[in-house]
Enzyme design. Sequence first.
Site, mmCIF file in Angstrom:
data_model
loop_
_atom_site.group_PDB
_atom_site.id
_atom_site.type_symbol
_atom_site.label_atom_id
_atom_site.label_comp_id
_atom_site.label_asym_id
_atom_site.label_seq_id
_atom_site.Cartn_x
_atom_site.Cartn_y
_atom_site.Cartn_z
ATOM 1 N N ASN A 14 -1.308 8.723 14.098
ATOM 2 C CA ASN A 14 -0.474 9.652 13.330
ATOM 3 C C ASN A 14 0.957 9.526 13.840
ATOM 4 O O ASN A 14 1.231 9.788 15.005
ATOM 5 C CB ASN A 14 -0.974 11.094 13.483
ATOM 6 C CG ASN A 14 -0.334 12.004 12.461
ATOM 7 O OD1 ASN A 14 0.882 12.044 12.334
ATOM 8 N ND2 ASN A 14 -1.152 12.713 11.711
ATOM 9 N N HIS A 31 -8.166 14.762 3.682
ATOM 10 C CA HIS A 31 -7.334 13.643 3.237
ATOM 11 C C HIS A 31 -7.715 13.263 1.814
ATOM 12 O O HIS A 31 -8.787 13.622 1.328
ATOM 13 C CB HIS A 31 -7.531 12.418 4.132
ATOM 14 C CG HIS A 31 -6.782 12.491 5.423
ATOM 15 N ND1 HIS A 31 -7.297 13.075 6.545
ATOM 16 C CD2 HIS A 31 -5.541 12.064 5.764
ATOM 17 C CE1 HIS A 31 -6.421 12.998 7.532
ATOM 18 N NE2 HIS A 31 -5.336 12.398 7.079
ATOM 19 N N LYS A 72 -9.037 7.463 1.276
ATOM 20 C CA LYS A 72 -9.015 7.142 2.717
ATOM 21 C C LYS A 72 -10.365 6.593 3.156
ATOM 22 O O LYS A 72 -11.406 7.181 2.874
ATOM 23 C CB LYS A 72 -8.647 8.398 3.525
ATOM 24 C CG LYS A 72 -8.472 8.105 5.010
ATOM 25 C CD LYS A 72 -7.805 9.266 5.734
ATOM 26 C CE LYS A 72 -7.755 9.051 7.232
ATOM 27 N NZ LYS A 72 -6.970 7.901 7.652
ATOM 28 N N THR A 101 -5.781 2.825 10.930
ATOM 29 C CA THR A 101 -6.765 3.619 11.675
ATOM 30 C C THR A 101 -8.173 3.067 11.418
ATOM 31 O O THR A 101 -8.364 2.246 10.526
ATOM 32 C CB THR A 101 -6.712 5.101 11.253
ATOM 33 O OG1 THR A 101 -6.912 5.164 9.839
ATOM 34 C CG2 THR A 101 -5.390 5.735 11.612
ATOM 35 N N GLY A 117 0.823 -1.207 0.000
ATOM 36 C CA GLY A 117 0.000 0.000 0.000
ATOM 37 C C GLY A 117 0.862 1.264 0.000
ATOM 38 O O GLY A 117 2.092 1.208 0.008
HETATM 39 N N1 LIG Z 1 -0.610 6.204 11.616
HETATM 40 C C1 LIG Z 1 -0.235 7.000 10.619
HETATM 41 O O1 LIG Z 1 0.634 7.886 10.767
HETATM 42 C C2 LIG Z 1 -0.876 6.791 9.260
HETATM 43 C C3 LIG Z 1 -0.439 7.499 8.139
HETATM 44 C C4 LIG Z 1 -1.006 7.223 6.908
HETATM 45 C C5 LIG Z 1 -1.999 6.244 6.797
HETATM 46 N N2 LIG Z 1 -2.416 5.604 7.915
HETATM 47 C C6 LIG Z 1 -3.407 4.514 7.877
HETATM 48 O O2 LIG Z 1 -2.727 3.336 7.410
HETATM 49 C C7 LIG Z 1 -3.680 2.479 6.752
HETATM 50 C C8 LIG Z 1 -3.145 2.131 5.355
HETATM 51 O O3 LIG Z 1 -3.091 3.315 4.568
HETATM 52 P P1 LIG Z 1 -2.582 3.271 3.041
HETATM 53 O O4 LIG Z 1 -2.858 4.621 2.486
HETATM 54 O O5 LIG Z 1 -1.203 2.714 2.986
HETATM 55 O O6 LIG Z 1 -3.625 2.198 2.426
HETATM 56 P P2 LIG Z 1 -3.530 1.391 1.069
HETATM 57 O O7 LIG Z 1 -2.652 2.087 0.091
HETATM 58 O O8 LIG Z 1 -4.952 1.075 0.684
HETATM 59 O O9 LIG Z 1 -2.785 0.021 1.485
HETATM 60 C C9 LIG Z 1 -3.413 -0.967 2.292
HETATM 61 C C10 LIG Z 1 -2.489 -2.190 2.365
HETATM 62 O O10 LIG Z 1 -3.111 -3.157 3.224
HETATM 63 C C11 LIG Z 1 -3.243 -4.400 2.521
HETATM 64 N N3 LIG Z 1 -4.432 -5.108 2.966
HETATM 65 C C12 LIG Z 1 -5.727 -4.733 2.846
HETATM 66 N N4 LIG Z 1 -6.543 -5.677 3.343
HETATM 67 C C13 LIG Z 1 -5.720 -6.683 3.781
HETATM 68 C C14 LIG Z 1 -5.948 -7.967 4.361
HETATM 69 N N5 LIG Z 1 -7.200 -8.375 4.633
HETATM 70 N N6 LIG Z 1 -4.869 -8.732 4.695
HETATM 71 C C15 LIG Z 1 -3.602 -8.306 4.456
HETATM 72 N N7 LIG Z 1 -3.313 -7.104 3.880
HETATM 73 C C16 LIG Z 1 -4.377 -6.327 3.547
HETATM 74 C C17 LIG Z 1 -3.339 -4.005 1.054
HETATM 75 O O11 LIG Z 1 -3.028 -5.114 0.214
HETATM 76 P P3 LIG Z 1 -3.745 -5.205 -1.239
HETATM 77 O O12 LIG Z 1 -3.378 -3.945 -1.966
HETATM 78 O O13 LIG Z 1 -3.163 -6.464 -1.829
HETATM 79 O O14 LIG Z 1 -5.223 -5.295 -0.958
HETATM 80 C C18 LIG Z 1 -2.278 -2.893 1.010
HETATM 81 O O15 LIG Z 1 -0.982 -3.475 0.968
HETATM 82 C C19 LIG Z 1 -5.005 3.244 6.757
HETATM 83 O O16 LIG Z 1 -5.773 2.808 7.879
HETATM 84 C C20 LIG Z 1 -4.592 4.702 6.953
HETATM 85 O O17 LIG Z 1 -5.588 5.505 7.554
HETATM 86 C C21 LIG Z 1 -1.876 5.852 9.139
#
Ligand SMILES: NC(=O)c1ccc[n+]([C@@H]2O[C@H](COP(=O)([O-])OP(=O)(O)OC[C@H]3O[C@@H](n4cnc5c(N)ncnc54)[C@H](OP(=O)(O)O)[C@@H]3O)[C@@H](O)[C@H]2O)c1
Length: 238
Positions: free
Chosen positions: A116, A147, A151, A92, A12
């Site tokens: 975050n 965002h 998201k 999140t 992701g």
């Molecule tokens: N804490 C922080 O500072 C921060 C910062 C940014 C984002 N976030 C959060 O981080 C999360 C991910 O954000 P993103 O933008 O990277 O999302 P993204 O681009 O949609 O990536 C999601 C990842 O999770 C994988 N995934 C989804 N369902 C899954 C499952 N059932 N089993 C295993 N892997 C799975 C996806 O694989 P596939 O593509 O193969 O489905 C992909 O690799 C969100 O909740 C976002 O709000 C947090």
Amino acid sequence: MIYKVGVWGATGRMGQEVASLLHSGFTHRGALMELGDVVASSKKIRSVDGVPTRTPEEPVFQDVHVWIDFSRPEATLKLLDHARCPIVIGTTGFNEAELKRIKEYASDHAVLLAPNMSPGLNWILKMLSSVSLSAKESFDVVLSETHHKHKKDSPSGTLKAIKSVLGERDFNEPQVNVARAGEEKGTHQIQLFSECEEITITHRVLDRKVFAQGALLGAMYLLKKNQPGLYSYLDIDI
Ligand SMILES: NC(=O)c1ccc[n+]([C@@H]2O[C@H](COP(=O)([O-])OP(=O)(O)OC[C@H]3O[C@@H](n4cnc5c(N)ncnc54)[C@H](OP(=O)(O)O)[C@@H]3O)[C@@H](O)[C@H]2O)c1
């Protein structure tokens, strides 16, 4: 010491940022971190920085010292069933039952739960948590966040964290504005209005790398701490 890091959600937006930092050799206080395992729900990206992608159902290639999770709440639950080591959870949008499961895991392992991971936003949270209680009542509070349109959760975990810190300081219930637009990486704004003044604090992410760096620093913190518990980013000395 070399620590192997597993990335859950590695294909992701955020997972790839973490992998890219590991690829360029992430070191902190003499310890090196390397990419050890790459997990996603599919294999549409077959490998990340030379490590083959696997799904949660497939066998483990290599044991890791720590997991970094940026996926989806349902995927994080699978990680909790699967892991036996510290986890940095950046995902999140958890509901109460999911948070309960995270707390259970944290009774045996170190877990950092941080909606975050950017140092700047966490400085703001620390600052707000030290506001004098006598200052609170005269201000109306407006919280806004924007965002990217992909998201899933709304409002963001960050906005909920800001709201929670202000709630602990007894501020009035805030008005909340949420937008999902374009490819915006994440902007949060806190506005405090009194009769005679306005305070505005804005935090804008320019590069997602800031979250990935924060997650790796968080992973180092858990490895050094080496004690079960549920930690927040405010526990880390940033
Ligand atoms: N804490 C922080 O500072 C921060 C910062 C940014 C984002 N976030 C959060 O981080 C999360 C991910 O954000 P993103 O933008 O990277 O999302 P993204 O681009 O949609 O990536 C999601 C990842 O999770 C994988 N995934 C989804 N369902 C899954 C499952 N059932 N089993 C295993 N892997 C799975 C996806 O694989 P596939 O593509 O193969 O489905 C992909 O690799 C969100 O909740 C976002 O709000 C947090």
